[in-house]
Design an enzyme around this catalytic site. Structure first.
Site, PDB file in Angstrom:
ATOM      1  N   SER A 131     -32.764  63.600  44.101  1.00 39.29           N
ATOM      2  CA  SER A 131     -34.185  63.614  43.520  1.00 39.29           C
ATOM      3  C   SER A 131     -34.450  64.783  42.398  1.00 39.29           C
ATOM      4  O   SER A 131     -33.805  65.827  42.515  1.00 39.29           O
ATOM      5  CB  SER A 131     -35.154  63.740  44.706  1.00 39.29           C
ATOM      6  N   TYR A 154     -38.325  61.827  37.189  1.00 44.21           N
ATOM      7  CA  TYR A 154     -39.700  61.617  36.846  1.00 44.21           C
ATOM      8  C   TYR A 154     -40.018  61.662  35.448  1.00 44.21           C
ATOM      9  O   TYR A 154     -39.204  62.611  34.947  1.00 44.21           O
ATOM     10  CB  TYR A 154     -40.795  62.416  37.515  1.00 44.21           C
ATOM     11  N   THR A 180     -38.590  56.640  38.684  1.00 43.88           N
ATOM     12  CA  THR A 180     -39.735  56.409  39.654  1.00 43.88           C
ATOM     13  C   THR A 180     -40.934  56.253  39.013  1.00 43.88           C
ATOM     14  O   THR A 180     -41.198  57.250  38.356  1.00 43.88           O
ATOM     15  CB  THR A 180     -39.637  57.503  40.569  1.00 43.88           C
ATOM     16  N   LYS A 276     -37.516  52.503  39.745  1.00 40.42           N
ATOM     17  CA  LYS A 276     -37.824  52.592  41.097  1.00 40.42           C
ATOM     18  C   LYS A 276     -39.586  52.281  41.488  1.00 40.42           C
ATOM     19  O   LYS A 276     -40.107  53.400  40.955  1.00 40.42           O
ATOM     20  CB  LYS A 276     -37.280  53.538  41.820  1.00 40.42           C
ATOM     21  N   HIS A 300     -42.562  53.409  47.907  1.00 41.26           N
ATOM     22  CA  HIS A 300     -42.331  54.751  48.139  1.00 41.26           C
ATOM     23  C   HIS A 300     -42.423  54.862  49.523  1.00 41.26           C
ATOM     24  O   HIS A 300     -42.881  56.275  49.850  1.00 41.26           O
ATOM     25  CB  HIS A 300     -43.246  55.601  47.397  1.00 41.26           C
TER      26      HIS A 300
HETATM   27  C1  LIG Z   1     -39.677  62.639  52.583  1.00 40.66           C
HETATM   28  C2  LIG Z   1     -39.491  61.759  51.518  1.00 40.66           C
HETATM   29  C3  LIG Z   1     -39.245  62.377  50.380  1.00 40.66           C
HETATM   30  C4  LIG Z   1     -39.180  61.240  49.216  1.00 40.66           C
HETATM   31  N1  LIG Z   1     -38.833  61.664  48.021  1.00 40.66           N
HETATM   32  C5  LIG Z   1     -38.498  60.999  46.807  1.00 40.66           C
HETATM   33  C6  LIG Z   1     -38.425  61.409  45.716  1.00 40.66           C
HETATM   34  O1  LIG Z   1     -38.015  62.530  45.401  1.00 40.66           O
HETATM   35  N2  LIG Z   1     -38.344  60.681  44.687  1.00 40.66           N
HETATM   36  C7  LIG Z   1     -38.615  59.122  44.812  1.00 40.66           C
HETATM   37  O2  LIG Z   1     -38.293  58.496  43.847  1.00 40.66           O
HETATM   38  N3  LIG Z   1     -38.548  58.655  46.123  1.00 40.66           N
HETATM   39  C8  LIG Z   1     -38.891  59.606  47.101  1.00 40.66           C
HETATM   40  N4  LIG Z   1     -39.049  59.036  48.348  1.00 40.66           N
HETATM   41  C9  LIG Z   1     -39.038  57.606  48.547  1.00 40.66           C
HETATM   42  C10 LIG Z   1     -37.801  57.128  49.084  1.00 40.66           C
HETATM   43  O3  LIG Z   1     -36.728  57.340  47.948  1.00 40.66           O
HETATM   44  C11 LIG Z   1     -37.715  55.610  49.582  1.00 40.66           C
HETATM   45  O4  LIG Z   1     -38.342  54.580  48.507  1.00 40.66           O
HETATM   46  C12 LIG Z   1     -38.521  55.457  50.766  1.00 40.66           C
HETATM   47  O5  LIG Z   1     -38.230  56.555  51.717  1.00 40.66           O
HETATM   48  C13 LIG Z   1     -38.163  54.139  51.400  1.00 40.66           C
HETATM   49  O6  LIG Z   1     -38.951  54.029  52.610  1.00 40.66           O
HETATM   50  P1  LIG Z   1     -38.308  54.336  54.138  1.00 40.66           P
HETATM   51  O7  LIG Z   1     -38.342  55.658  54.090  1.00 40.66           O
HETATM   52  O8  LIG Z   1     -39.290  53.591  55.132  1.00 40.66           O
HETATM   53  O9  LIG Z   1     -36.772  53.840  54.135  1.00 40.66           O
HETATM   54  C14 LIG Z   1     -39.207  59.900  49.594  1.00 40.66           C
HETATM   55  C15 LIG Z   1     -39.523  59.589  50.975  1.00 40.66           C
HETATM   56  C16 LIG Z   1     -39.268  60.078  51.984  1.00 40.66           C
HETATM   57  C17 LIG Z   1     -39.652  59.795  53.238  1.00 40.66           C
END
Ligand SMILES: Cc1cc2nc3c(=O)[nH]c(=O)nc-3n(C[C@H](O)[C@H](O)[C@H](O)COP(=O)(O)O)c2cc1C
Length: 403
Positions: A131, A154, A180, A276, A300
């Site tokens: 990330s 981003y 994203t 994404k 997300h």
């Molecule tokens: C704690 C956490 C931090 C995340 N940080 C990012 C991030 O920095 N960038 C991003 O594009 N998605 C981020 N996501 C989203 C994940 O990439 C993903 O889309 C999402 O977790 C999928 O859902 P799930 O947790 O139910 O599998 C984050 C998700 C969580 C749970």
């Protein structure tokens, strides 16, 4: 024999209050077990940062529930002695059809952070994302894993900064650029507001107490290298009293980002580029038009727009519209091998995991992520055999019936 210090810890600190009751990795067989183990280990502001989502968390709950809206229809007697679950997505061959989606702040969850995820991904021959808010540099992650690496990006107001970050990713040998697009402003995460979770920490009294009653997390945290955000630190002062992550979202990211801006980025990158956070068919078509090679249907993990449709519910419509012109992936709510089989049956090229690997990371570092990926691998293999499929191509819509 238990050491006297361990005994004191157990008797005085842990057992009477049940704060950090014992749970072993080998007792974890599924998502819920890992989540429980992570919950016991983590201070609650951190656990709730991972576990929480936006507003009423409706979309978060629906993400997993969506998979229950249809049933698998297996075929039998198909000679499935050997199963090949490998897939090729955005030009990358993955030994299994799931990848570790990019997530922020991993060293806060476990001191090994992204290093653990990169090493586990390498071991299982799959892709992982670092990330923009990662706590290990994309260059270091690259050295740990020679498999396909995603850089999650981003879009900043400062176009020069965007170009500089892309150049850095190119230089590091990143295979896939992932922009994203569902986070031009932060989601309303009320659990974080209640605990005071923020980077830098701004805990309220209740939050501080939660840290105090998880001594092993705190000991681990202070014994390891200081927390950093290496993707951003040359550009943003994230130090004490400086820019917080929520200010980063509101002040540095560009809510006016448009399709023209992204088209320029795609050209500039000149390689595998995916968006994404696409949910609508119209956006999926625009992504094809501007030359993206992939899209990830995602909300997300329910952390941004609550009430948004789930990726799984949108998958069929989007694959029908653009699946022959772009690689369609999805993430959100995936907890089981059968969830992956359902997504592949509708035409997803690969499926992203978020909390599915984050809770194991928090519970036990690299060993936790590896155990989770191994359980997932075994579940997919077993599921494919029971479905009568020896390769992923054989999973089609014919294998699904919606209720
Ligand atoms: C704690 C956490 C931090 C995340 N940080 C990012 C991030 O920095 N960038 C991003 O594009 N998605 C981020 N996501 C989203 C994940 O990439 C993903 O889309 C999402 O977790 C999928 O859902 P799930 O947790 O139910 O599998 C984050 C998700 C969580 C749970």
């Amino acid at each position: 024999m238990i050491s006297s210090s361990r005994l004191i810890e157990k008797v005085l600190l842990i057992r009477p209050f049940g704060f950090e009751g014992q749970m072993r990795l080998k007792d974890c067989y599924n998502f819920h077990d890992f989540r429980r183990m992570a919950k016991r280990r983590l201070p609650s502001p951190i656990f709730n940062y991972i576990d929480g989502a936006a507003d009423d968390e409706v979309t978060y709950r629906r993400n997993t529930a969506a998979f229950e809206g249809c049933d698998l229809v297996p075929n039998v007697l198909r000679g499935v002695g050997d199963v090949d679950m490998s897939v090729t997505v955005m030009g990358q061959r993955l030994a299994m059809p799931v990848y570790c989606s990019p997530t922020a702040l991993q060293r806060l969850f476990h001191h090994q952070g992204e290093r653990a995820v990169a090493a586990a991904a390498a071991k299982f021959g799959t892709m992982f994302g670092v990330s923009s808010l990662g706590t290990v540099s994309l260059e270091e992650a690259r050295r740990i894993c020679d498999g396909p690496q995603v850089y999650q990006f981003y879009f900043h107001k400062d176009r020069g900064l965007n170009r500089e970050m892309m150049a850095r990713a190119k230089q590091a040998g990143i295979e896939v650029m992932m922009l994203t697009v569902d986070s031009i402003t932060g989601g309303n995460r009320e659990r974080d507001k209640r605990t005071g979770f923020a980077i830098p920490f701004k805990l309220n009294l209740a939050g501080i107490t939660q840290f105090a009653i998880k001594p092993s997390w705190a000991v681990n945290y202070v014994r390891h290298e200081p927390f950093r955000l290496p993707q951003l630190e040359n550009h943003v002062d994230m130090g004490r009293g400086a820019m917080s992550i929520s200010r980063y979202f509101t002040e540095m990211l560009d809510p006016s980002m448009s399709w023209d801006d992204v088209a320029e980025m795609v050209q500039h990158w000149g390689g595998q580029f995916c968006l994404k956070g696409v949910i609508s068919v119209e956006d999926a078509k625009r992504a094809v038009e501007i030359g993206c090679t992939g899209i990830v249907l995602s909300n997300h993990g329910g952390r941004q727009l609550d009430g948004s449709r789930t990726a799984f519910d949108q998958l069929d419509e989007i694959v029908q519209a653009v699946g022959d012109r772009i690689d369609v992936m999805m993430d959100g709510g995936v907890q089981r091998g059968t969830h992956v089989l359902k997504a592949l049956s509708l035409g997803a090229k690969a499926v992203g995991l978020g909390r599915y690997y984050l809770f194991p990371l928090a519970a036990a570092g690299q060993a936790g992520v590896e155990r989770a990926l191994e359980l997932m691998r075994v579940e997919i293999e077993r599921g494919m055999k029971l479905m009568g499929c020896s390769s992923v191509d054989e999973l089609t819509k014919e294998n699904l019936r919606f209720r």
